[in-house]
Enzyme design. Structure first.
Site, PDB file in Angstrom:
ATOM      1  N   GLU A  92       0.825  -1.209   0.000  1.00  0.00           N
ATOM      2  CA  GLU A  92       0.000   0.000   0.000  1.00  0.00           C
ATOM      3  C   GLU A  92       0.863   1.264   0.000  1.00  0.00           C
ATOM      4  O   GLU A  92       0.544   2.243  -0.682  1.00  0.00           O
ATOM      5  CB  GLU A  92      -0.926   0.007   1.218  1.00  0.00           C
ATOM      6  CG  GLU A  92      -2.081  -0.966   1.114  1.00  0.00           C
ATOM      7  CD  GLU A  92      -2.992  -0.660  -0.062  1.00  0.00           C
ATOM      8  OE1 GLU A  92      -3.330   0.520  -0.274  1.00  0.00           O
ATOM      9  OE2 GLU A  92      -3.363  -1.611  -0.780  1.00  0.00           O
ATOM     10  N   CYS A 122     -16.863   1.422 -19.813  1.00  0.00           N
ATOM     11  CA  CYS A 122     -18.145   1.349 -19.100  1.00  0.00           C
ATOM     12  C   CYS A 122     -18.977   0.145 -19.509  1.00  0.00           C
ATOM     13  O   CYS A 122     -19.837  -0.312 -18.738  1.00  0.00           O
ATOM     14  CB  CYS A 122     -18.939   2.633 -19.332  1.00  0.00           C
ATOM     15  SG  CYS A 122     -18.075   4.133 -18.795  1.00  0.00           S
ATOM     16  N   CYS A 132     -18.400  -2.514 -16.975  1.00  0.00           N
ATOM     17  CA  CYS A 132     -18.482  -2.119 -15.563  1.00  0.00           C
ATOM     18  C   CYS A 132     -19.727  -2.710 -14.932  1.00  0.00           C
ATOM     19  O   CYS A 132     -20.833  -2.591 -15.483  1.00  0.00           O
ATOM     20  CB  CYS A 132     -18.514  -0.601 -15.448  1.00  0.00           C
ATOM     21  SG  CYS A 132     -18.725  -0.018 -13.740  1.00  0.00           S
ATOM     22  N   CYS A 159     -24.716   4.290 -12.802  1.00  0.00           N
ATOM     23  CA  CYS A 159     -23.721   5.365 -12.734  1.00  0.00           C
ATOM     24  C   CYS A 159     -24.291   6.628 -13.386  1.00  0.00           C
ATOM     25  O   CYS A 159     -24.624   6.632 -14.579  1.00  0.00           O
ATOM     26  CB  CYS A 159     -22.442   4.928 -13.446  1.00  0.00           C
ATOM     27  SG  CYS A 159     -21.177   6.214 -13.541  1.00  0.00           S
TER      28      CYS A 159
END
Length: 361
Positions: free
Chosen positions: A43, A205, A208, A214
């Site tokens: 991370e 998209c 997705c 969205c």
């Protein structure tokens, strides 16, 4: 904007977790043997750095420092050496400091709360949430760049996400959307979705899992979100890097202060002003340089300014081999064998110039 419908939040997490099961990334090095230490290292490295860049650095780092008990007592130069090239070196210094704290204060066991994790150097709320959720199964939201992009598009939130009011809004939404189960997978899929589907310039998209709900996609405004930080012209600075070589094939390097740009790394002594190089070099290092061979200047760009670097090569000779007596007292200046440099933390431009020197001499 808040989410009041619990069914909506469950639907969101269910859809993306289903997508994760079939399409999510599961073979990254830090996804194997998910200990708090390994997740933490990944991370920190992934902050401001792409996955493909991080992978070889991560593998090399954990091979040398497999746990906090090997990282904490390591010399800072070696830690920075294994970080060299990743940039943002304060991350490495904070990593080292946090490892020492985990050993000294927690007997080598990472604390099991977001609040305690955030008390460690270099760990903010999002990083703490990732460590807690991925390696400990604790329910905790995250907010990296990928998550910001997904949420600002999904809810069509205007404005730059770095603004306090918008950041607070995003954190509230992230917390409401985070499920009570499979928290680690949810954290990973939110990062995966932003990195591989909801991409900055060319979002896909059509694949997705949540594109149907969205708002930005329905409006055809995906590229309007998130809004970029208002741009300011970057200031320009310049420096002359002194590449001083003695008759024994040694190069003079200077350890930079622990804070600031390239903090704690080794580099060339720097001076300003082409017409006063020898005078400034004498004052800075105690050495009387001969003629300098000025190499082609080049630009190195930081996040907040441009640095124009002019390398200056100079050879000096001494009547005996005890060259260390000729440089100023202190630990910041030291001669190193150019042909066989030890493992040192080096800034990218310095490493590049050293490589050219090794080939040329």
């Amino acid at each position: 904007m808040t989410i009041k419908d619990k069914v909506t939040t469950q639907c969101f997490s269910q859809k993306i977790l289903h997508w994760f099961d079939h399409h999510g990334r599961k073979n990254l090095p830090w996804q194997q043997n998910k200990t708090p230490y390994r997740v933490w290292i990944s991370e920190i490295m992934l902050q401001q750095t792409q996955v493909t860049t991080v992978i070889p650095y991560y593998q090399k780092f954990v091979a040398r420092f497999p746990d906090v008990f090997t990282l904490a007592p390591a010399h800072e130069d070696e830690v920075l050496h294994h970080w060299s090239g990743l940039g943002y070196y304060s991350r490495a210094r904070n990593l080292h400091k946090a490892a020492k704290a985990v050993v000294a204060q927690f007997e080598g066991e990472f604390p099991k709360s977001v609040e305690q994790l955030m008390e460690l150097s270099g760990i903010g709320r999002s990083t703490a949430g990732a460590i807690a959720s991925i390696s400990m199964g604790i329910r905790a939201p995250i907010m990296d760049g990928n998550v910001k992009r997904v949420l600002t598009r999904y809810f069509a939130i205007p404005g730059w996400p770095g603004q306090t009011t918008i950041s607070n809004q995003l954190w509230e939404l992230a917390d409401q959307l985070t499920p009570d189960h499979r928290t680690g997978d949810y954290t990973q899929v939110m990062m995966d979705l932003g990195a591989t589907v909801c991409k900055r310039s060319k979002p896909t998209c059509d694949i997705c899992p949540v594109s149907g709900d969205c708002v930005a996609h329905r409006l055809g405004h995906e590229k309007l979100y998130p809004e970029s930080k208002p741009k300011k012209a970057k200031p320009e600075k310049s420096t002359i890097m002194l590449m001083v070589v003695n008759q024994f094939g040694e190069i003079l390097l200077e350890k930079r202060p622990p804070s600031g740009i390239w903090g704690g790394l080794w580099g060339f002594p720097e001076v300003l002003g082409l017409d006063q190089v020898k005078e400034q070099a004498k004052e800075k290092t105690g050495l009387q340089l001969g003629d300098c061979d000025f190499w082609q200047p080049f630009r190195h760009t930081f996040s907040h300014y441009h640095l124009d670097i002019t390398p200056a090569l100079s050879f000096i000779e001494y009547p005996d081999s005890d060259t260390n007596h000729f440089i100023k007292d202190g630990d910041s200046l030291k001669w190193f064998p150019l042909a066989t440099l030890p493992e040192l933390g080096l800034a990218a431009p310095v490493s590049k110039l050293l490589g050219k020197l090794q080939k040329a001499l």
